[in-house]
Scaffold this active site. Structure first.
Site, PDB file in Angstrom:
ATOM      1  NE  ARG A  98      -3.727  -2.233   2.509  1.00 40.80           N
ATOM      2  CZ  ARG A  98      -4.799  -2.276   3.298  1.00 40.80           C
ATOM      3  NH1 ARG A  98      -5.099  -1.257   4.075  1.00 40.80           N
ATOM      4  NH2 ARG A  98      -5.583  -3.331   3.317  1.00 40.80           N
ATOM      5  CD  GLU A 169     -11.973  -0.937  -0.782  1.00 42.61           C
ATOM      6  OE1 GLU A 169     -10.938  -1.593  -0.536  1.00 42.61           O
ATOM      7  OE2 GLU A 169     -12.883  -0.757   0.040  1.00 42.61           O
TER       8      GLU A 169
END
Ligand SMILES: CCC[C@H]1O[C@@H](n2cnc3c(N)ncnc32)[C@H](O)[C@@H]1O
Length: 481
Positions: A98, A169
Site C-alpha cells: 500500500r 477499490e
C-alpha cells in the site's frame, strides 16, 4: 502536475505508464492489449460488473468478505475456502504494498515462507506479479476485487487488472485522508486519475471494470454527508476518466433509521450529481460496510454487531455488504471465523430479503437532511474549484469545508466533530468550517441537546470519547458510567 478534471490524454498516459511499470520488475510483464484479451475471455460469472448489475436487477444484497495472506498458495486456499459462502471475492493487499515498499514486501514473503504461515496483513500482489495473480484468478469461480488503501495505486492497478481482477477499490481522497499522513491531496488525486484512466481504457476496449471508492473513511463516527461528499467527488473524477461502473460506499454508523437513509440517499445523490454533470450510460450501485469501529472481544457479542450490520444493509437495499468476522477485535481472521461471519450475515439477509423494505417519516426526514447537507457542501466545493472539481476538492480540504473526523492526514483540518444523539444517530457537535445551512445545524444541536438533557450532562468531547468506545463496550450510545 497540473490538476485538471479532464481525461488524461493517451500520450500523457503512455508516458506515465512507462515510469509506472518500471516501479518494480514484475511491471515488465504487463502488456495492455494482452491484458484486454485476457479480461475479454473471462466468463460473465467472473465479472464484478455483471454480479453488481444482476444484484440490483433482482434486489439482492451480495456478500463479500475481506481476505489477504502473504503467499500465493495460501491465498488460493483461503479464497477457495470462502467462495462457497459469499457472492464476490476480495483480495486484501498488505501494508507494505500500500505504500509502494515492494522490497520489504519481498522480505515479508520470504519470512512467511520460512515460518510456513502469513507474516503479512495482506496479499502482496505486485511482488507476486501478473503470473501469480493470474494463477489466483484462474483457481476461483467468482469475481475478485482488489481491496487495499494505496495513495499511489498505479502499478498495483496495472498488474491486477491485466491479471483478471474485475473490480478495484479506492480513490485519491478516500485512500489518502484516512490512510496517509503527509501525501499531498493533489498528488493522490492525480495518481488515482491514472488508475481511473486505465479502467477507462479497458472500458473503451470493451472490458467493464468496477470501481469502488472506500466509503467508511476513518470508520469512526463519520456522518453520512461527510462520506457521501467524498463518494460523489470520486465518482465524478472517475467518470471523467472513462469509468462506467461505480459502487459508492458507506460505513455503518449504527442507528438503523440513519443507516437506511444513508444508503438510499447515496444512490439518489449519485444519480443526481452524475446526471447533472452530463454523464449517462453508467452503472451505479452501493456497498454497505458492516461496523468499522471497535468491536466487542467476545465472539457472541461480535455476532450481534455483525447481524445488525447485515440487517441494515438488507433493509437499506444496498447492492453489496462487506462482512465482518467474530475475530474483528483480534486482527486478521481465520478462514473459519471469516466463514462464520458470512454465514450469520447470509441468515439475516435471507430472513429479511422477502420482507417489505420499511419506510417512515423518520427515514424520510433523515434522507432529506443528508441530501441538504451534501448539496450545501458540494456546491461550496464546486465554487472553490471554479469549474475544476479536482482543484475544488484540494481547496475544500485546505479550508476545512471538507473535514473528515479522526483522520491522520495533515491535509485534513480535523475540526469537525461528530457525536451521537439520544437515539444513536450521528450529529455535528462542532461544524468547523463545514458550510451546513443554519437550520440544519439547529436540527443537529436540538438532537444533541435532547441527549444532554436525558443524560444530565453538557454535550462535550467526553460524549464523543464515550461514543467511540460504546459498541465494543456492548451498546450504541456512550452513556455516562
Ligand atoms: C478497511 C480495513 C479494516 C478492515 O479490514 C480487515 N482486514 C484488514 N486486513 C485483512 C486481511 N488480511 N484479511 C481479512 N481482513 C482484513 C480488518 O479486520 C478490518 O475489518
Amino acid at each position: 502536475l497540473p490538476l485538471e478534471n479532464k481525461a488524461l490524454s493517451r500520450d500523457a498516459f503512455e508516458q506515465e505508464r512507462e515510469q509506472t511499470l518500471g516501479g518494480w520488475p514484475t511491471g515488465a510483464d504487463v502488456n495492455f492489449e494482452e491484458g484486454v484479451r485476457y479480461q475479454l475471455d473471462l466468463p460473465p460469472e467472473k465479472r464484478f460488473s455483471e454480479a453488481m448489475r444482476k444484484a440490483d436487477e433482482t434486489g439482492a444484497t451480495l456478500l463479500q468478505p475481506r481476505a489477504g495472506v502473504a503467499l500465493l498458495q495460501e491465498q488460493i486456499e483461503l479464497l477457495t475456502g470462502l467462495q462457497d459462502v459469499c457472492d464476490v471475492l476480495p483480495t486484501t493487499i498488505d501494508a507494505y504494498t500500500r505504500h509502494n515498499r515492494y522490497q520489504e514486501a519481498d522480505v515479508g514473503i520470504a519470512r512467511s515462507r520460512e515460518a510456513g504461515r502469513s507474516l503479512m496483513n495482506g496479499f502482496p500482489a505486485v511482488n507476486h506479479g501478473l503470473r501469480g495473480c493470474r494463477e489466483l484468478v484462474e483457481a476461483l469461480s467468482k469475481p475478485v476485487q482488489v481491496r487495499h488503501g494505496t495513495p499511489d495505486a498505479r502499478l498495483l492497478a496495472e498488474i491486477t487488472l491485466a491479471a483478471g481482477f474485475t473490480s478495484y477499490e479506492g480513490g485519491g481522497i478516500c485512500y489518502n485522508i484516512p490512510y496517509a499522513k503527509s501525501v499531498p491531496l493533489a498528488r493522490s488525486i492525480r495518481h488515482w486519475q491514472y488508475c481511473d484512466r486505465l479502467v477507462g481504457l479497458y472500458e473503451e476496449a470493451g472490458v467493464r471494470i468496477n470501481r469502488e471508492p472506500f466509503g467508511p473513511l476513518t470508520g469512526t463516527l463519520v456522518p453520512p454527508f461527510v462520506s457521501h461528499c467524498v463518494m460523489i467527488l470520486e465518482g465524478l473524477l472517475a467518470l471523467e476518466q472513462g469509468v462506467r461502473c461505480i459502487t459508492l460506499g458507506y460505513g455503518q454508523a449504527g442507528n438503523l433509521v440513519q443507516d437506511i437513509a444513508a444508503i438510499r440517499s447515496l444512490r439518489e445523490l449519485g444519480e443526481e450529481f452524475f446526471s447533472a454533470a452530463g454523464y449517462e450510460g453508467y452503472q451505479l450501485s452501493t456497498v454497505f460496510h458492516q461496523w468499522m469501529g471497535g468491536f466487542p472481544e467476545e465472539e457472541s457479542k461480535a455476532y450481534g454487531v455483525i447481524c445488525l450490520g447485515a440487517a441494515a444493509a438488507s433493509l437499506a437495499g444496498a447492492t453489496k455488504v462487506i462482512v465482518k468476522t467474530p475475530h474483528e477485535a483480534e486482527g486478521v481472521p481465520t478462514l473459519a471465523a471469516n466463514r462464520d461471519g458470512l454465514k450469520a450475515t447470509r441468515q439475516m439477509i435471507n430472513m429479511l430479503s422477502e420482507q417489505v423494505k420499511p419506510t417512515s417519516a423518520e427515514i424520510e426526514l433523515e434522507t432529506d437532511m443528508i441530501k441538504r447537507e451534501v448539496r450545501a457542501v458540494l456546491s461550496k466545493v464546486f465554487e472553490l474549484g471554479e469549474g475544476n472539481i479536482a482543484v475544488g476538492t484540494v481547496r475544500a480540504f485546505e479550508s476545512g469545508v471538507m473535514d473528515i473526523p479522526f483522520a491522520p492526514a495533515q491535509a485534513n483540518a480535523g475540526v469537525l466533530m461528530p457525536v451521537r444523539d439520544d437515539h444513536g444517530a450521528l450529529r455535528v457537535l462542532e461544524k468547523g468550517n463545514s458550510p451546513l445551512p443554519d437550520d440544519v445545524l439547529a436540527f443537529h444541536r436540538d438532537k444533541i441537546d435532547e441527549r444532554a438533557r436525558s443524560e444530565g450532562r453538557e454535550a462535550s468531547f467526553k460524549m464523543v470519547v464515550d461514543d467511540v468506545n460504546a459498541i465494543s463496550d456492548g451498546r450504541l450510545v456512550g452513556r455516562p458510567k
